[in-house]
Design a protein around this motif. Sequence first.
Motif, short mmCIF file in Angstrom:
data_model
loop_
_atom_site.label_atom_id
_atom_site.label_comp_id
_atom_site.label_asym_id
_atom_site.label_seq_id
_atom_site.Cartn_x
_atom_site.Cartn_y
_atom_site.Cartn_z
N UNK A 75 0.84 -1.20 0.00
CA UNK A 75 0.00 0.00 0.00
C UNK A 75 0.87 1.26 0.00
N UNK A 76 1.88 1.28 0.88
CA UNK A 76 2.71 2.48 0.99
C UNK A 76 3.74 2.58 -0.13
N UNK A 77 4.20 1.47 -0.65
CA UNK A 77 5.05 1.53 -1.84
C UNK A 77 4.28 2.07 -3.03
N UNK A 78 3.05 1.66 -3.17
CA UNK A 78 2.21 2.13 -4.27
C UNK A 78 1.99 3.64 -4.19
N UNK A 79 1.85 4.16 -2.98
CA UNK A 79 1.63 5.59 -2.80
C UNK A 79 2.90 6.40 -2.94
N UNK A 92 7.72 0.35 7.41
CA UNK A 92 8.41 -0.81 7.99
C UNK A 92 9.10 -0.44 9.28
N UNK A 93 9.66 0.76 9.35
CA UNK A 93 10.33 1.22 10.57
C UNK A 93 9.33 1.34 11.71
N UNK A 122 3.05 2.41 18.96
CA UNK A 122 1.90 1.53 18.82
C UNK A 122 0.72 2.26 18.17
N UNK A 123 0.48 3.50 18.60
CA UNK A 123 -0.64 4.26 18.05
C UNK A 123 -0.40 4.60 16.58
N UNK A 124 0.85 4.95 16.24
CA UNK A 124 1.16 5.26 14.85
C UNK A 124 1.05 4.01 13.98
N UNK A 125 1.47 2.88 14.51
CA UNK A 125 1.34 1.62 13.77
C UNK A 125 -0.13 1.29 13.53
N UNK A 126 -0.97 1.50 14.54
CA UNK A 126 -2.42 1.28 14.38
C UNK A 126 -2.97 2.18 13.27
N UNK A 127 -2.53 3.43 13.25
CA UNK A 127 -3.02 4.38 12.26
C UNK A 127 -2.58 3.98 10.85
N UNK A 128 -1.31 3.62 10.70
CA UNK A 128 -0.78 3.28 9.37
C UNK A 128 -1.37 1.98 8.84
N UNK A 129 -1.77 1.08 9.73
CA UNK A 129 -2.32 -0.20 9.30
C UNK A 129 -3.84 -0.18 9.13
N UNK A 165 -10.04 -8.25 19.20
CA UNK A 165 -8.60 -8.19 19.48
C UNK A 165 -8.30 -6.85 20.12
N UNK A 166 -7.25 -6.79 20.93
CA UNK A 166 -6.88 -5.53 21.57
C UNK A 166 -6.45 -4.49 20.53
N UNK A 167 -5.87 -4.97 19.43
CA UNK A 167 -5.50 -4.09 18.33
C UNK A 167 -6.70 -3.89 17.41
N UNK A 168 -6.89 -2.68 16.89
CA UNK A 168 -8.02 -2.46 15.98
C UNK A 168 -7.83 -3.10 14.61
N UNK A 169 -6.61 -3.60 14.35
CA UNK A 169 -6.30 -4.12 13.01
C UNK A 169 -6.01 -5.62 12.95
#
Length: 328
Positions: free
Chosen positions: A167-171, A181-182, A205-212, A252-256
């Motif tokens: 998704x992010x490579x495409x953008x 990935x970082x 963790x919050x940024x990872x949730x947002x990006x995913x 799941x505890x994670x939204x994703x």
Amino acid sequence: MIDRMELLAVIVLGFLLDQVLGDPHWLYHPVRLIGTYISFLEKGIRKIFGDGERALLAGGVVLVLFVTGTTAVVSGGILYACGRISPGLKFLVSVILCYQLFAVRSLKDESMKVYRELKKDDLPAARYAVSMIVGRDTERLDMTGVTKAAVETVAENTSDGVAAPLFYMTLGGPVLGWIYKAVNTMDSMVGYKNDKYLYLGRAAAKLDDLLNFIPARLCAWVMIFASYLPSKDHEFDGSHAKEIFLRDRFNHASPNSAQTESVCAGSLRIRLAGDAWYFGKLVKKKYIGDDLRPVEIEDIPRANKLLYRTSWILMGLCAVVETVLNLL
């Protein structure tokens, strides 16, 4: 301005390289370097900021800024330098950077190691093999528990290791892919809700949730579509995959994390998740899916088939998107 057709060629070649090579142990993966950098920064941040709640929350933000910023500068700088030398060299390095963002072949290879040990009835070896790809404690798992853990990680990482990087490579090409990935690496290292990382890892963790958020849901719907496609012995159930996804995607505890896990559980007509041990503590977790049949070790290769189907469809969607963007 991004040359969309060149970017598509780079992504496709990277995807194909992953299909052929996977993640060979002799090839140093940049994620290991990012992990070392995160550990180095963590020690410095704890020393400078102290151990107070607010201090660690601020330190976590600093960690995110340094890791993402450095990743962007380094990956972008490498491509810029290669471009100054030769357009061909930049193209080649871009392919390599994209290739190392995919995890299709490695997911299959690592989960099939678990499968082979289970086929030999070697539970200790299967526990060790699955411990290489999951974050939970594995010493208490029985054969069914090991199988479920392997299936769950394949299902979840179809999003984290394929859909989101793509998704992010495409953008934004390899650089944006590596920034994602970082963040994902930070989340896997410090994004735990335990005494050590509850505050320091919150920003990551919050940024990872947002990006995913978008990639996980896109991947889930693609996986549902993949489940509807004809399969040998009717291995996959598309309608049940959709039903369980709509019902259990937030169990799941994670939204994703449960987005693709719920699809896989429904598609295979099995029940996943439930309570698990982490760092010596039992964590209460909701079930995902219905217990329509017992989990069996053959569910591991089935999950991998679903992974591959989904990955190729996602790659096709990427090609369509890049072609449309090129025409605009």
